[in-house]
Write a protein that holds these residues in place. Structure first.
Motif, PDB file in Angstrom:
ATOM      1  N   GLU A  46      21.464  16.518 -56.917  1.00  0.00           N
ATOM      2  CA  GLU A  46      22.681  17.048 -56.577  1.00  0.00           C
ATOM      3  C   GLU A  46      23.383  16.679 -55.131  1.00  0.00           C
ATOM      4  O   GLU A  46      22.479  17.239 -54.204  1.00  0.00           O
ATOM      5  CB  GLU A  46      22.885  18.836 -56.940  1.00  0.00           C
ATOM      6  CG  GLU A  46      22.751  19.112 -58.434  1.00  0.00           C
ATOM      7  CD  GLU A  46      22.753  20.453 -58.867  1.00  0.00           C
ATOM      8  OE1 GLU A  46      22.929  20.576 -59.843  1.00  0.00           O
ATOM      9  OE2 GLU A  46      22.605  21.137 -57.859  1.00  0.00           O
TER      10      GLU A  46
ATOM     11  N   ASP B  18      35.507  13.843 -54.368  1.00  0.00           N
ATOM     12  CA  ASP B  18      35.356  14.401 -55.654  1.00  0.00           C
ATOM     13  C   ASP B  18      36.603  15.066 -55.909  1.00  0.00           C
ATOM     14  O   ASP B  18      36.974  15.394 -57.206  1.00  0.00           O
ATOM     15  CB  ASP B  18      34.154  15.251 -55.862  1.00  0.00           C
ATOM     16  CG  ASP B  18      33.103  14.442 -55.577  1.00  0.00           C
ATOM     17  OD1 ASP B  18      32.830  13.519 -56.208  1.00  0.00           O
ATOM     18  OD2 ASP B  18      31.925  14.864 -54.597  1.00  0.00           O
TER      19      ASP B  18
ATOM     20  N   GLU C 147      31.274  21.670 -61.026  1.00  0.00           N
ATOM     21  CA  GLU C 147      31.759  20.662 -61.861  1.00  0.00           C
ATOM     22  C   GLU C 147      31.208  19.217 -61.275  1.00  0.00           C
ATOM     23  O   GLU C 147      30.754  18.279 -62.031  1.00  0.00           O
ATOM     24  CB  GLU C 147      33.143  20.525 -62.072  1.00  0.00           C
ATOM     25  CG  GLU C 147      33.751  21.548 -63.002  1.00  0.00           C
ATOM     26  CD  GLU C 147      35.300  21.684 -63.084  1.00  0.00           C
ATOM     27  OE1 GLU C 147      35.961  20.682 -62.398  1.00  0.00           O
ATOM     28  OE2 GLU C 147      35.717  22.331 -63.470  1.00  0.00           O
TER      29      GLU C 147
ATOM     30  N   TRP D 244      28.530  18.737 -59.633  1.00  0.00           N
ATOM     31  CA  TRP D 244      27.173  18.835 -59.851  1.00  0.00           C
ATOM     32  C   TRP D 244      26.860  18.692 -61.529  1.00  0.00           C
ATOM     33  O   TRP D 244      25.630  18.708 -61.576  1.00  0.00           O
ATOM     34  CB  TRP D 244      26.570  20.096 -59.284  1.00  0.00           C
ATOM     35  CG  TRP D 244      26.394  20.181 -57.866  1.00  0.00           C
ATOM     36  CD1 TRP D 244      26.215  18.994 -56.953  1.00  0.00           C
ATOM     37  CD2 TRP D 244      26.391  21.097 -56.861  1.00  0.00           C
ATOM     38  NE1 TRP D 244      26.231  19.213 -55.430  1.00  0.00           N
ATOM     39  CE2 TRP D 244      26.290  20.912 -55.716  1.00  0.00           C
ATOM     40  CE3 TRP D 244      26.347  22.503 -57.011  1.00  0.00           C
ATOM     41  CZ2 TRP D 244      26.248  21.397 -54.501  1.00  0.00           C
ATOM     42  CZ3 TRP D 244      26.294  23.408 -55.880  1.00  0.00           C
ATOM     43  CH2 TRP D 244      26.270  22.863 -54.667  1.00  0.00           C
ATOM     44  N   GLY D 245      27.928  18.703 -62.043  1.00  0.00           N
ATOM     45  CA  GLY D 245      27.878  18.623 -63.627  1.00  0.00           C
ATOM     46  C   GLY D 245      27.129  19.635 -64.224  1.00  0.00           C
ATOM     47  O   GLY D 245      26.646  19.617 -65.394  1.00  0.00           O
ATOM     48  N   ARG D 246      27.545  20.897 -63.668  1.00  0.00           N
ATOM     49  CA  ARG D 246      27.095  22.231 -64.368  1.00  0.00           C
ATOM     50  C   ARG D 246      28.299  22.820 -65.402  1.00  0.00           C
ATOM     51  O   ARG D 246      29.371  22.668 -65.047  1.00  0.00           O
ATOM     52  CB  ARG D 246      26.999  23.388 -63.310  1.00  0.00           C
ATOM     53  CG  ARG D 246      25.668  22.890 -62.351  1.00  0.00           C
ATOM     54  CD  ARG D 246      25.451  23.936 -61.234  1.00  0.00           C
ATOM     55  NE  ARG D 246      24.429  23.446 -60.312  1.00  0.00           N
ATOM     56  CZ  ARG D 246      24.022  24.242 -59.321  1.00  0.00           C
ATOM     57  NH1 ARG D 246      24.479  25.425 -59.153  1.00  0.00           N
ATOM     58  NH2 ARG D 246      23.392  23.863 -58.502  1.00  0.00           N
TER      59      ARG D 246
END
Length: 402
Positions: A116, A313, A398, A400-402
């Motif tokens: 991350e 981002d 988001e 970090w794809g969580r």
């Protein structure tokens, strides 16, 4: 003609302004000494069990039972059995809960994991009164309370963010101790680690600012022309390069930009992974922001044409000092939402005497007891600030794809 008038007329303007600056600095230092004696360091208060339950996300009853069972940190017990925790103990509690309830570990210990990327959030606007520094301060402290390790970088020569962390820039920040020390062009350049300071707010490191930062604005034009001075590193990459040196120590970097679009700001824009633009919902401020955005887009184009990469981002507009009962302000907020859609945060930071009054003692609401500025005003102000910062945390997660 009086003696005072004669002396004033004969005094050069620069000397008079210098005299006023010295008098004001000495008075501020005297005031700071009365609030925080030289033998004392600014410290953070303890938090009640009710506050800790809200911060960590467990019930007050659960915390009480942990205390009775001797599990987790041992809180201080006050009158009537009231429990309180230092921020260090809150972090110990997070560590304990992450182990005891592994399925919820990300909730209790949300710092970034392997793979991350470091979040670098730049807070920018060149219009005074947009609450840029206040936004950076509250975001930094909110993130630390949530369990993130945060580096706050004060890029503003006026150094208001540094002052909020207990430093009077002209007295407490020595030469070569700002970010300038880590990005300068000569052999006095220092490793970034040497200009990062620990703070009384556990989890927060600070790179302070002062007028020395203006040296970068003065020296960069010469460096751009003279490769021998510049070296291999272009000016707009130097902020990112300095941050890279300490990246593994932090989850998030929050940069409080100067109120002008100079070389420091260009460096911050190049380093950033996200940008927050503060806006006070008044027509004069909206008009000013229009110019700010036009100039910022031009600067971004210059950086990109020179080989920089501005791949954010997220970019979000943060409505600050908002009076939700003011009809013209509400109309301006609606206009911004109509123009920019989801790029405007849903929550707004409300105008509050509680925030203004807390700033008089160089403290945030997180540092004050709830009753010190009025409980109702405190609760309303903190609720709005927390809602803004919670949205930003959601955006980070988001990414970090969580």
């Amino acid at each position: 003609m009086t003696a005072f008038a004669a002396s004033t007329q004969s005094e050069l303007a620069s000397a008079r302004v210098s005299r006023h600056a010295t008098a004001l600095s000495n008075q501020l230092r005297s005031l700071g000494t009365s609030l925080f004696p030289p033998s004392a360091r600014k410290s953070l208060r303890s938090f009640t069990s009710g506050e800790v339950s809200r911060i960590v996300g467990v019930s007050d009853g659960y915390l009480r039972q942990l205390s009775l069972d001797g599990l987790g940190p041992n809180p201080a017990i006050g009158s009537a059995g009231r429990r309180s925790y230092t921020l260090g103990q809150v972090n110990e509690l997070r560590s304990y809960l992450s182990s005891a309830r592994p399925r919820e570990a990300l909730q209790f210990s949300p710092g970034r994991r392997n793979g991350e990327k470091l979040q670098i959030i730049t807070v920018a606007n060149f219009k005074g009164g947009s609450a840029k520094t206040t936004t950076a301060l509250y975001l930094t402290q909110f993130l630390a309370l949530q369990g993130f390790k945060v580096l706050a970088i004060d890029l503003d020569p006026q150094a208001s963010l540094s002052a909020m962390f207990g430093y009077q820039p002209e007295f407490d920040i020595p030469e070569n101790a700002t970010l300038y020390g880590a990005i300068r062009y000569d052999d006095q350049r220092r490793p970034m680690q040497e200009v990062v300071r620990e703070t009384y707010f556990e989890g927060v490191g600070l790179v302070p600012g002062n007028l020395e930062l203006m040296e970068f604005e003065h020296h960069t034009p010469r460096a751009m022309l003279d490769r021998g001075v510049r070296g291999h590193e272009l000016f707009f990459r130097r902020v990112a390069g300095a941050i890279d040196q300490v990246a593994d120590q932090f989850d998030v970097v929050v940069i409080d930009c100067p109120p002008q679009l100079g070389y420091l700001t260009m460096g911050a824009l190049n380093a950033a992974t996200a940008m927050l633009v503060t806006i006070h919902p008044q027509m004069v401020d909206v008009a000013s922001m229009s110019q700010f955005l036009l100039m910022t887009s031009d600067l971004m184009a210059i950086i990109e044409n020179a080989g920089g990469r501005l791949d954010y981002d997220f970019i979000r507009y943060v409505v600050t000092r908002h009076d939700p009962n003011d009809v013209p302000e509400s109309q301006i907020v609606a206009l911004l939402r109509n123009l920019f859609g989801d790029d405007v945060l849903k929550a707004t930071a409300w105008k509050s005497t509680a925030i203004a009054n807390s700033g008089l003692t160089k403290q945030s609401l997180y540092e004050l007891d709830r009753g010190s500025v009025g409980r109702a005003a405190y609760d309303r102000a903190l609720e709005s600030v927390d809602a803004v910062n919670a949205e930003i945390v959601t955006l980070m997660k988001e990414v970090w794809g969580r």
